[in-house]
Structure formats: C-alpha cells, structure tokens
Scaffold this motif. Structure first.
Motif, short mmCIF file in Angstrom:
data_model
loop_
_atom_site.label_atom_id
_atom_site.label_comp_id
_atom_site.label_asym_id
_atom_site.label_seq_id
_atom_site.Cartn_x
_atom_site.Cartn_y
_atom_site.Cartn_z
N GLY A 53 29.16 -4.71 -62.38
CA GLY A 53 27.73 -4.46 -62.47
C GLY A 53 27.00 -5.44 -63.36
O GLY A 53 27.26 -6.63 -63.32
N LEU A 54 26.12 -4.91 -64.18
CA LEU A 54 25.33 -5.70 -65.11
C LEU A 54 25.54 -5.21 -66.54
O LEU A 54 25.88 -4.05 -66.75
CB LEU A 54 23.83 -5.56 -64.80
N ARG A 65 26.28 -1.15 -70.44
CA ARG A 65 26.85 -1.37 -69.11
C ARG A 65 25.96 -0.62 -68.12
O ARG A 65 25.86 0.60 -68.18
CB ARG A 65 28.29 -0.89 -69.05
N LEU A 66 25.31 -1.37 -67.24
CA LEU A 66 24.28 -0.81 -66.37
C LEU A 66 24.77 -0.54 -64.96
O LEU A 66 25.49 -1.35 -64.38
CB LEU A 66 23.09 -1.77 -66.30
N ARG A 67 24.32 0.59 -64.41
CA ARG A 67 24.55 0.96 -63.02
C ARG A 67 23.21 1.36 -62.41
O ARG A 67 22.39 1.99 -63.06
CB ARG A 67 25.51 2.15 -62.89
N PRO A 68 22.99 1.01 -61.15
CA PRO A 68 21.68 1.31 -60.55
C PRO A 68 21.52 2.77 -60.14
O PRO A 68 22.45 3.40 -59.64
CB PRO A 68 21.65 0.40 -59.32
N ASP A 72 15.43 -0.94 -58.86
CA ASP A 72 15.02 -1.55 -60.12
C ASP A 72 15.19 -0.64 -61.34
O ASP A 72 14.73 -0.97 -62.43
CB ASP A 72 13.56 -2.01 -60.04
N LEU A 73 15.86 0.48 -61.17
CA LEU A 73 16.09 1.41 -62.28
C LEU A 73 17.59 1.57 -62.49
O LEU A 73 18.31 1.96 -61.58
CB LEU A 73 15.45 2.77 -61.99
N PHE A 74 18.05 1.26 -63.71
CA PHE A 74 19.46 1.30 -64.05
C PHE A 74 19.67 2.23 -65.24
O PHE A 74 18.78 2.41 -66.06
CB PHE A 74 19.96 -0.10 -64.43
N PHE A 75 20.87 2.81 -65.35
CA PHE A 75 21.22 3.62 -66.51
C PHE A 75 22.41 3.01 -67.22
O PHE A 75 23.21 2.29 -66.63
CB PHE A 75 21.48 5.08 -66.13
N ARG A 82 19.82 6.63 -71.56
CA ARG A 82 19.10 5.37 -71.73
C ARG A 82 19.00 4.65 -70.39
O ARG A 82 19.95 4.66 -69.60
CB ARG A 82 19.81 4.46 -72.73
N ARG A 83 17.85 4.01 -70.16
CA ARG A 83 17.62 3.33 -68.88
C ARG A 83 16.90 2.00 -69.09
O ARG A 83 16.22 1.79 -70.07
CB ARG A 83 16.77 4.20 -67.96
#
Length: 114
Positions: A53-54, A65-68, A72-75, A82-83
């Motif tokens: 991911g990102l 560590r971000l997941r969609p 355009d919105l990730f957690f 947190r987002r």
C-alpha cells in the motif's frame, strides 16, 4: 473489536465518531488502486509506496500504513481512527492532503510540494 465497538451506544460524540471510524476500517474490503498519483511531498511530510500500500510520514514521526476506504480516503491500519483524505483540483490532480483524527476532531491541510 467489533463487539466492543457495538457497545458504544451511550458514548460521547467523539467516542461514537471514533467507534464508527474504527468499525468502518475493520469492515473495509481491499480496494485496488494505482499508488502513483498519491506519491510525493506534502508540506513536511511524504507519501511513499510499499509492497502492501502506501505510507505517510510526517517529519520524524512514525509512518502511518495506509489502506484505502475509497479512492481518495485512506485509514491508518495501526490506528484506524486516523485518516488521510487526498484533495484534487478541477482537473483531477492531487494538490494536497488532509490529516483527520476522530479522537481530537482535528484536521490539518498539507499542500503538495513542488
């Protein structure tokens, strides 16, 4: 987690928001996405691609560590209250990001550098 969150019926408004955001993250299905448009510097922070991911890193703080949740919105998978919301201009280019926190209700806008 889900049972504990479901028991938040008499919670304060901020606790209810946090419970809703965490529940939404726990229920999120993996979404395929192209990481390329999201990569780069935003203020003093950086978004990078990883194998899964990102990540978003703000200066010297630990990376999120971000997941969609949506395009355009990730957690943050480690702290799902947190987002990050990526912002686009009229032509669809990402111009910034907004850091959101359900616990504090705060948000910060960081413009794309460069």
């Amino acid at each position: 987690w889900k049972a504990a969150l479901a028991g938040q019926t008499n919670a304060t408004a901020s606790a209810a928001t946090e419970a809703a955001w965490v529940s939404e993250a726990l229920d999120a299905s993996p979404l395929p996405f192209d990481p390329a448009p999201y990569l780069g510097a935003f203020g003093g922070s950086t978004v990078r691609a990883t194998q899964d991911g990102l990540t978003w890193r703000n200066e010297r703080r630990p990376a999120w560590r971000l997941r969609p949740l949506s395009p355009d919105l990730f957690f943050d998978i480690d702290e799902p209250y947190r987002r990050i919301r990526f912002l686009r201009d009229g032509e669809g280019r990402i111009t910034g990001l907004e850091v959101l926190d359900s616990q504090t209700g705060s948000s910060r806008l960081l413009r794309r550098a460069g």
